[in-house]
Design a protein around this motif. Structure first.
Motif, PDB file in Angstrom:
ATOM      1  N   PRO A 434      -4.701 -29.317  25.555  1.00 29.34           N
ATOM      2  CA  PRO A 434      -3.446 -28.802  26.101  1.00 29.34           C
ATOM      3  C   PRO A 434      -2.460 -29.932  26.395  1.00 29.34           C
ATOM      4  CG  PRO A 434      -5.313 -27.696  27.111  1.00 29.34           C
ATOM      5  CD  PRO A 434      -5.882 -28.808  26.295  1.00 29.34           C
ATOM      6  N   ASP A 435      -1.225 -29.758  25.940  1.00 28.71           N
ATOM      7  CA  ASP A 435      -0.158 -30.754  26.088  1.00 28.71           C
ATOM      8  C   ASP A 435      -0.458 -32.044  25.336  1.00 28.71           C
ATOM      9  OD1 ASP A 435       1.336 -29.051  27.614  1.00 28.71           O
ATOM     10  OD2 ASP A 435       0.783 -29.950  29.540  1.00 28.71           O
ATOM     11  N   GLY A 436      -1.453 -32.029  24.459  1.00 27.42           N
ATOM     12  CA  GLY A 436      -1.847 -33.248  23.769  1.00 27.42           C
ATOM     13  C   GLY A 436      -1.253 -33.359  22.378  1.00 27.42           C
ATOM     14  N   ALA A 437      -1.753 -34.325  21.643  1.00 25.21           N
ATOM     15  CA  ALA A 437      -1.300 -34.566  20.279  1.00 25.21           C
ATOM     16  C   ALA A 437      -1.793 -33.453  19.358  1.00 25.21           C
ATOM     17  CB  ALA A 437      -1.811 -35.915  19.794  1.00 25.21           C
ATOM     18  N   PHE A 438      -1.135 -33.348  18.202  1.00 32.38           N
ATOM     19  CA  PHE A 438      -1.523 -32.349  17.210  1.00 32.38           C
ATOM     20  C   PHE A 438      -2.473 -32.957  16.198  1.00 32.38           C
ATOM     21  CE2 PHE A 438       2.136 -30.386  19.059  1.00 32.38           C
ATOM     22  CZ  PHE A 438       1.910 -29.019  18.939  1.00 32.38           C
ATOM     23  N   GLY A 439      -3.427 -32.162  15.796  1.00 33.18           N
ATOM     24  CA  GLY A 439      -4.374 -32.600  14.785  1.00 33.18           C
ATOM     25  C   GLY A 439      -3.755 -32.579  13.405  1.00 33.18           C
ATOM     26  N   PRO A 440      -4.524 -32.929  12.380  1.00 28.91           N
ATOM     27  CA  PRO A 440      -4.000 -32.964  11.014  1.00 28.91           C
ATOM     28  C   PRO A 440      -3.713 -31.557  10.503  1.00 28.91           C
ATOM     29  CG  PRO A 440      -6.360 -33.298  11.006  1.00 28.91           C
ATOM     30  CD  PRO A 440      -5.948 -33.311  12.453  1.00 28.91           C
ATOM     31  N   TRP A 441      -2.867 -31.500   9.480  1.00 27.76           N
ATOM     32  CA  TRP A 441      -2.624 -30.223   8.825  1.00 27.76           C
ATOM     33  C   TRP A 441      -3.882 -29.766   8.099  1.00 27.76           C
ATOM     34  CZ3 TRP A 441       1.377 -27.416  10.070  1.00 27.76           C
ATOM     35  CH2 TRP A 441       2.573 -28.020  10.470  1.00 27.76           C
ATOM     36  N   VAL A 442      -4.201 -28.495   8.249  1.00 31.91           N
ATOM     37  CA  VAL A 442      -5.353 -27.894   7.577  1.00 31.91           C
ATOM     38  C   VAL A 442      -4.830 -26.780   6.677  1.00 31.91           C
ATOM     39  CG1 VAL A 442      -7.522 -26.642   7.865  1.00 31.91           C
ATOM     40  CG2 VAL A 442      -6.871 -28.434   9.505  1.00 31.91           C
ATOM     41  N   SER A 443      -5.257 -26.774   5.437  1.00 31.17           N
ATOM     42  CA  SER A 443      -4.770 -25.792   4.473  1.00 31.17           C
ATOM     43  C   SER A 443      -5.546 -24.484   4.575  1.00 31.17           C
ATOM     44  CB  SER A 443      -4.879 -26.349   3.056  1.00 31.17           C
ATOM     45  OG  SER A 443      -4.526 -25.359   2.109  1.00 31.17           O
ATOM     46  N   LEU A 444      -4.813 -23.376   4.498  1.00 28.99           N
ATOM     47  CA  LEU A 444      -5.405 -22.050   4.373  1.00 28.99           C
ATOM     48  C   LEU A 444      -5.345 -21.575   2.928  1.00 28.99           C
ATOM     49  CD1 LEU A 444      -4.409 -22.254   7.442  1.00 28.99           C
ATOM     50  CD2 LEU A 444      -4.376 -19.769   7.419  1.00 28.99           C
ATOM     51  N   GLY A 445      -4.855 -22.427   2.030  1.00 30.28           N
ATOM     52  CA  GLY A 445      -4.703 -22.028   0.641  1.00 30.28           C
ATOM     53  C   GLY A 445      -3.563 -21.038   0.482  1.00 30.28           C
ATOM     54  N   THR A 446      -3.682 -20.176  -0.481  1.00 35.83           N
ATOM     55  CA  THR A 446      -2.654 -19.173  -0.761  1.00 35.83           C
ATOM     56  C   THR A 446      -3.307 -17.917  -1.298  1.00 35.83           C
ATOM     57  OG1 THR A 446      -0.719 -18.652  -2.128  1.00 35.83           O
ATOM     58  CG2 THR A 446      -2.298 -20.238  -3.026  1.00 35.83           C
ATOM     59  N   PRO A 447      -2.782 -16.746  -0.978  1.00 36.86           N
ATOM     60  CA  PRO A 447      -3.302 -15.524  -1.594  1.00 36.86           C
ATOM     61  C   PRO A 447      -2.878 -15.375  -3.045  1.00 36.86           C
ATOM     62  CG  PRO A 447      -1.447 -15.021  -0.172  1.00 36.86           C
ATOM     63  CD  PRO A 447      -1.754 -16.463   0.033  1.00 36.86           C
ATOM     64  N   ASP A 448      -1.900 -16.184  -3.480  1.00 34.38           N
ATOM     65  CA  ASP A 448      -1.453 -16.141  -4.871  1.00 34.38           C
ATOM     66  C   ASP A 448      -2.249 -17.142  -5.688  1.00 34.38           C
ATOM     67  OD1 ASP A 448       0.436 -14.227  -4.337  1.00 34.38           O
ATOM     68  OD2 ASP A 448       2.072 -15.644  -4.061  1.00 34.38           O
ATOM     69  N   THR A 449      -3.239 -16.678  -6.405  1.00 31.04           N
ATOM     70  CA  THR A 449      -4.083 -17.579  -7.186  1.00 31.04           C
ATOM     71  C   THR A 449      -3.742 -17.558  -8.663  1.00 31.04           C
ATOM     72  OG1 THR A 449      -5.736 -15.816  -7.372  1.00 31.04           O
ATOM     73  CG2 THR A 449      -5.998 -17.394  -5.573  1.00 31.04           C
ATOM     74  N   ASP A 450      -2.865 -16.645  -9.094  1.00 29.54           N
ATOM     75  CA  ASP A 450      -2.429 -16.593 -10.487  1.00 29.54           C
ATOM     76  C   ASP A 450      -1.048 -17.228 -10.606  1.00 29.54           C
ATOM     77  OD1 ASP A 450      -4.718 -15.178 -11.130  1.00 29.54           O
ATOM     78  OD2 ASP A 450      -3.761 -13.243 -10.731  1.00 29.54           O
ATOM     79  N   ASP A 451      -0.835 -17.974 -11.678  1.00 34.85           N
ATOM     80  CA  ASP A 451       0.475 -18.562 -11.960  1.00 34.85           C
ATOM     81  C   ASP A 451       0.987 -19.358 -10.762  1.00 34.85           C
ATOM     82  OD1 ASP A 451       2.770 -19.106 -13.435  1.00 34.85           O
ATOM     83  OD2 ASP A 451       3.824 -17.368 -12.655  1.00 34.85           O
ATOM     84  N   VAL A 452       0.120 -20.184 -10.190  1.00 36.82           N
ATOM     85  CA  VAL A 452       0.471 -20.914  -8.974  1.00 36.82           C
ATOM     86  C   VAL A 452       1.637 -21.856  -9.208  1.00 36.82           C
ATOM     87  CG1 VAL A 452      -0.363 -22.571  -7.275  1.00 36.82           C
ATOM     88  CG2 VAL A 452      -1.837 -20.708  -8.018  1.00 36.82           C
TER      89      VAL A 452
END
Length: 711
Positions: A434-452
């Motif tokens: 709480p009130d601290g630094a932010f961690g690294p970005w973590v990817s959730l990927g994308t629901p669009d897996t065709d024609d990315v």
């Protein structure tokens, strides 16, 4: 601003140096003073400041898709420039599309038709700035970093208004696979793209650019004009589910990708102001409900008719013609004169409270996630600070976890070393304490897996947090359905993207939890709104529920209220804010009759918190209103970019926040009750920079912004 006011301002500007131009006046009204300020800071209300630069593919993309934002920016007196990537030469015939009006024997003259479009654009901008379409311009050629030349036009009566013509060859087809195009250059099908010079241009020598040179040339224009707000088109508009064709003109889409690459390069420079990016929807506006009220629509149409040379009077003296006759038969486009929509950054959930009620506000500046915060007891705001990493798209969603930590979500674009590596993904970052630094970005990927690499028209994420701290993310995918990914446990990994159904979804989904703990998710369609509502807390969602609500202009806001959730939206054709209270718990959710919040119309999202509404008022400025039947909108004197947001502090005070065109966070609190004189219009409500600059630093910033402006 009235025509008389603009005329007086024009006379003043003509006598001033460029470095002194760009700040509109402020008329004090009602509202609150800044809650706190650093010693020696400039305590002055926020006004429209900064430098705005539009980059579009063709002459008229700005008039069709960025107005009235464009004309209202010009009216304030700030610096405004527009860059046209291609000449828009099409088939080289300046004649109506109607077959019975065309002369098949007439020779094509692409240079002349491109000049006619230039003439029409200059007339429209002169009309927006001075009221006189014949107001004079100064035109000259400047060398570009890419090894070519560009034409720069300066409006003599309003020298802070500039046009930059890069004069590249257009695709000459909406979707055809023509290698000699921005698309072909981006995809590596041609090594270079040549110019299409207009007749009458001061640029004398044809040229060509390779892909990197186009990026360099645009980035150098950014460095010259030093914008604080960059407006461009949508680089990922999506494809048709039937034919698979792009939903937008290929030049719009790939031109915006070149702008993405140029902003990424420009962001690496150090001697520049902070900047934000606003993306605009283009062709996909067709078939969607009208956004603007009749008055705003008519004003926009008037500028389009000027561009289209609708009266056919020879007022410009050019053999090429005084405007674009192809547009004259349908100056409103496919309903485009009554609409304006943002491709990204239209979500209002970018501010939340952390530990001890500490507010945190997030927005993307310079392609990075920026944040501002302040301590307890109304301590001074601090920021912007930046999370690590770049490539962030406009828009942010912030939520508070049960232990007081804050999580921020957004989408990120990776340009890649090859065209096939271009892609978007959803990412999030969480405070380590709480009130601290932010961690690294973590990817959730994308629901669009065709024609990315081709397209990824995903929405901004809507995020819910349950009582244990487990987060769930909702997003509209490119197929216009709703997708969901949830954590396996608090602080755990996110799972696969499951489908929640729906079809034809528009804009960004929103979510809120009612006082009983039932989660609501809403998404607009072109005809109505769909809902996903839990019957009991933690219960799974069923199929989407038709709400029976009327069509909206797109952006939605949801907020817990009473024993349910209030949904806020704007009425098509008027832009007024309407609301419906949704309650659940029985066999089916109940939707109260739609009620109006009052006041003049506007457009864009509405931020809601603690009885406070924030959003664009009728004049395009940011305003505030009261959800409890209070007076109509209290308008400010400040234009902004993106969406507004609002939050209720621990002491019950509701306040709003926006990002100004100056790339500065501005805040306000609710106007005090009883300040509206009986029978009069609502008074002004001032906004203030969250972090006021000392007067000497503010003056220095004014001098630096736009230091390379053309005169």
């Amino acid at each position: 601003m009235s025509l008389a006011s603009r005329t007086r301002l024009a006379g003043l500007l003509a006598a001033l140096t460029v470095g002194a131009v760009g700040v509109t006046t402020w008329a004090y009204g009602y509202g609150t003073t800044p809650e706190s300020a650093a010693p020696g800071a400039a305590l002055r209300p926020g006004v429209t400041e900064g430098t705005v630069l539009q980059v579009v593919a063709h002459p008229d993309d700005d008039l069709f898709f960025m107005n009235p934002d464009l004309s209202r920016s010009i009216s304030t007196g700030i610096k405004v420039a527009t860059v046209y990537l291609t000449s828009g030469e099409a088939d080289g015939r300046n004649e109506a599309h109607s077959p019975h009006l065309q002369d098949p024997t007439a020779p094509a003259d692409r240079a002349a038709y491109a000049e006619a479009r230039q003439n029409g654009i200059r007339a429209a901008y002169a009309q927006m700035a001075t009221g006189d379409r014949t107001s004079a311009w100064q035109r000259r050629s400047i060398p570009t970093v890419g090894g070519g030349s560009a034409e720069v036009d300066v409006l003599v009566a309003r020298p802070e208004v500039n046009l930059v013509w890069m004069q590249l060859r257009e695709a000459r087809s909406i979707s055809g696979d023509n290698p000699d195009s921005l698309r072909g250059l981006w995809d590596g099908k041609v090594p270079a793209l040549g110019s299409q010079l207009t007749s009458g241009t001061p640029v004398e020598t044809p040229f060509s650019y390779d892909k990197d040179q186009v990026v360099e040339a645009i980035a150098a224009i950014f460095a010259r004009y030093r914008p604080t707000t960059i407006r461009t088109q949508d680089p990922t508009p999506g494809r048709s589910r039937g034919s698979g064709a792009f939903l937008d003109h290929q030049d719009h889409m790939y031109g915006a990708r070149f702008v993405q690459a140029a902003t990424e390069r420009y962001a690496k420079s150090t001697d520049r102001p902070h900047f934000s990016v606003q993306n605009y929807v283009s062709y996909p506006n067709s078939g969607l409900p009208p956004v603007l009220d009749p008055q705003a629509g008519e004003e926009k149409l008037g500028y389009l008719k000027t561009y289209a040379w609708s009266d056919h009077q020879d007022w410009c003296g050019s053999p090429a013609g005084c405007g674009d006759r192809k547009t004259a038969t349908r100056p409103a486009g496919a309903g485009w004169s009554r609409t304006i929509r943002y491709g990204r950054g239209d979500v209002t959930s970018w501010m939340t409270e952390g530990a001890s009620g500490r507010p945190w506000a997030f927005t993307v500046l310079d392609g990075r996630m920026a944040y501002w915060t302040r301590g307890a007891d109304k301590a001074p705001w601090q920021g912007p600070e930046f999370l690590a990493g770049s490539g962030m798209d406009t828009g942010a969603t912030a939520v508070r976890l049960p232990d007081g930590r804050v999580a921020v979500f957004g989408t990120r674009t990776t340009l890649g070393a090859t065209p096939q590596e271009y892609r978007r993904e959803l990412v999030h970052s969480v405070q380590v304490a709480p009130d601290g630094a932010f961690g690294p970005w973590v990817s959730l990927g994308t629901p669009d897996t065709d024609d990315v690499s081709g397209t990824s028209a995903i929405s901004a994420p809507a995020v819910a947090v349950d009582r244990t701290g487990r987060m769930t993310v909702y997003v509209r995918d490119s197929r216009r359905t709703l997708r969901v990914s949830e954590q396996s446990a608090p602080d755990g990994a996110f799972g696969a993207w499951d489908s929640l159904g729906g079809s034809g979804l528009q804009g960004d989904p929103v979510t809120a939890t009612d006082p009983a703990g039932r989660r609501h998710v809403y998404a607009a369609t072109a005809q109505s709104v769909l809902a996903w509502i839990q019957q009991t807390p933690d219960a799974p969602f069923g199929a989407p529920v038709p709400t029976g609500l009327p069509a909206t202009t797109g952006p939605l806001s949801a907020s817990p209220r009473g024993d349910g959730v209030s949904l806020y939206f704007r009425r098509p054709g008027t832009g007024t804010v309407a609301t419906s209270l949704v309650t659940a718990g029985g066999t089916a959710p109940r939707f109260s009759p739609v009620t109006e919040e009052g006041g003049e119309g506007g457009y864009g999202s509405v931020g809601v918190a603690g009885g406070l509404l924030t959003g664009r008022a009728g004049a395009g400025t940011v305003g505030v209103s009261d959800t409890d039947g209070g007076p109509a909108w209290y308008e400010s004197q400040m234009h902004y970019t993106g969406a507004p947001t609002a939050l209720t502090a621990l002491d019950g005070t509701a306040f709003g926040a926006v990002l100004g065109l100056d790339a500065v966070l501005h805040v306000t609190t609710a106007p005090p009750a009883g300040t509206e004189p009986p029978g009069s219009r609502p008074p002004s409500s001032p906004w203030y920079p969250a972090v006021p600059q000392p007067a000497d630093e503010a003056d220095a910033a004014d001098d630096r912004t736009g230091s390379g402006w053309q005169r």
